[in-house]
Enzyme design. Structure first.
Site, PDB file in Angstrom:
ATOM      1  CB  SER A 206      37.615  32.538  41.611  1.00 35.81           C
ATOM      2  OG  SER A 206      38.035  33.373  40.568  1.00 35.81           O
TER       3      SER A 206
ATOM      4  NE  ARG B  62      50.096  34.446  40.129  1.00 35.96           N
ATOM      5  CZ  ARG B  62      49.057  33.781  40.591  1.00 35.96           C
ATOM      6  NH1 ARG B  62      47.965  33.667  39.846  1.00 35.96           N
ATOM      7  NH2 ARG B  62      49.082  33.216  41.782  1.00 35.96           N
TER       8      ARG B  62
ATOM      9  CG  ASP C 240      36.093  39.737  44.920  1.00 30.71           C
ATOM     10  OD1 ASP C 240      36.747  40.258  43.990  1.00 30.71           O
ATOM     11  OD2 ASP C 240      35.661  38.569  44.871  1.00 30.71           O
TER      12      ASP C 240
ATOM     13  CG  HIS D 199      38.962  37.381  43.443  1.00 32.38           C
ATOM     14  ND1 HIS D 199      37.615  37.063  43.465  1.00 32.38           N
ATOM     15  CD2 HIS D 199      39.557  36.432  42.658  1.00 32.38           C
ATOM     16  CE1 HIS D 199      37.401  35.985  42.728  1.00 32.38           C
ATOM     17  NE2 HIS D 199      38.564  35.576  42.237  1.00 32.38           N
ATOM     18  CG  ASP D 200      44.200  36.374  46.508  1.00 31.03           C
ATOM     19  OD1 ASP D 200      43.709  35.703  45.576  1.00 31.03           O
ATOM     20  OD2 ASP D 200      45.392  36.735  46.530  1.00 31.03           O
TER      21      ASP D 200
END
Length: 379
Positions: free
Chosen positions: A157, A227, A323, A356-357
């Protein structure tokens, strides 16, 4: 947990602090007269200092990438699955350095640090930083540790952006770049998500123009919302559906606007609550701006291949199919530019449901591909 750490763990680690008293000029036109970087190391630096690997962290990351700070820790460092004996970044071979970036909130000099000129926390007066600024500060850390050239600079990232920038700013100091789930610049959509997150913080009444520490408060609600928005973008639609679906916390609807009814609502609120208790709001603003400003091709009129013409590193670029924050197409832009510039690059697109994680989750194909590349690096 047991006092005996797993066999493939780096075990107990102790953070260290490096202080730099030479002024650091920044892209914004300001400078820091001095600064500190908190870091950890894993493995042993060889006699020729040729086996060093730098880990660059993502937006909410920090220096504690592997191992444990105490035998009672419930969890190891954030990338423990990838760093350790026999793992992709094998500490039997490599000397690994992981740091908390300048502007961070985990010990390195940042907005929550005391400004020596005023005796108060920097707060919003801390200068805006760029990825290039981070790389310049990291160079000094490497030199302090006796490392003139990294065997590899690795990151996912925002960390991948730093790894790429290293090869551009200091081509002679990097032999390999491992850039995971990253992009050559942010899309308009990504900038938009960052702006929504920033506005959540900036409009929180407890933000106080960034001077909330002076008031003895934190912009908790703003950080929670930031968040929550960010976390949605880190997950794929399929993984959210699999994990939460439309499951309710109880067996009936409440027909109001305040109850936490769906499991996904509960999850997001938990993530926001936990994050707001450990992260600094001004640091969050800085990190998102560094993301927005990253655009190395801008120095050559948007031509990334021209920007990469002078690089000398070999590259491993990895992406994940689900992602959508930094899609595989964005990684392929980097690959295409490197190929156009006639550089050595390998590309791995990994099937993963985790969005994405996925760069944080040790799925078999990811671990195999990562290991295969790192094992090829001569030390």
């Amino acid at each position: 947990m047991s006092t005996v750490f797993p066999e493939d763990s780096v075990g107990l680690v102790v953070p260290q602090t490096a202080r730099f008293d030479e002024p650091l000029a920044l892209a914004c036109g300001r400078s820091l007269a001095s600064y500190e970087l908190v870091y950890e190391t894993y493995g042993t630096l060889n006699a020729s200092a040729s086996n060093a690997v730098l880990i660059c962290h993502a937006l909410s990351g920090h220096h504690h990438a592997a191992g444990y700070h105490a035998a009672t820790d419930r969890k190891p460092g954030w990338w423990d699955s990838c760093i350790g004996p026999g793992k992709p970044i094998d500490t039997n071979r490599f000397f690994v350095v992981s740091l908390n970036n300048l502007g961070g909130c985990n010990g390195s000099t940042g907005p929550s640090s005391v400004n020596p000129a005023t005796g108060k926390p920097y707060g919003a007066d801390f200068p805006v930083l760029t990825v290039e600024d981070w790389v310049h500060s990291q160079v000094r850390l490497g030199e302090r540790l006796g490392i003139q050239q990294w065997a590899a600079v690795v990151g996912g990232s925002l960390g991948g952006m730093q790894a790429l920038q290293w090869t551009i700013s200091y081509p002679e100091r990097v032999r390999h770049c491992v850039d995971i789930a990253s992009a050559p610049k942010l899309s308009a959509q990504n900038i938009a998500f960052n702006e929504v997150a920033r506005q959540a913080i900036l409009t929180d009444p407890e933000f106080h123009g960034g001077s909330f520490q002076d008031q003895g408060v934190i912009p908790k609600r703003g950080l929670m919302l930031a968040r929550m928005v960010g976390h949605i973008t880190y997950l794929s639609d399929d993984s959210m559906g699999e994990k939460f679906g439309r499951e309710l916390k109880s067996d009936k609807l409440n027909y109001d606007f305040h109850s936490v009814e769906f499991q996904v609502e509960s999850y997001l609120r938990y993530q926001g609550e936990e994050f707001s208790g450990r992260f600094d709001a001004n640091t969050y603003l800085l990190m998102t701006k560094a993301l927005d400003y990253f655009d190395p091709a801008a120095t050559h009129g948007g031509d990334l291949a021209a920007t990469l013409a002078h690089v000398t590193a070999d590259y491993c670029i990895m992406s994940f199919t689900t992602d959508w924050r930094f899609s595989p197409a964005r990684s392929r832009e980097i690959v295409d530019a490197l190929m156009a510039a006639r550089k050595n690059v390998c590309y791995l697109e990994i099937d993963s449901p985790y969005g994405h994680d996925a760069f944080l989750i040790p799925t078999p194909r990811y671990m195999q591909g990562f290991s295969n590349y790192m094992n090829r690096i001569a030390i």
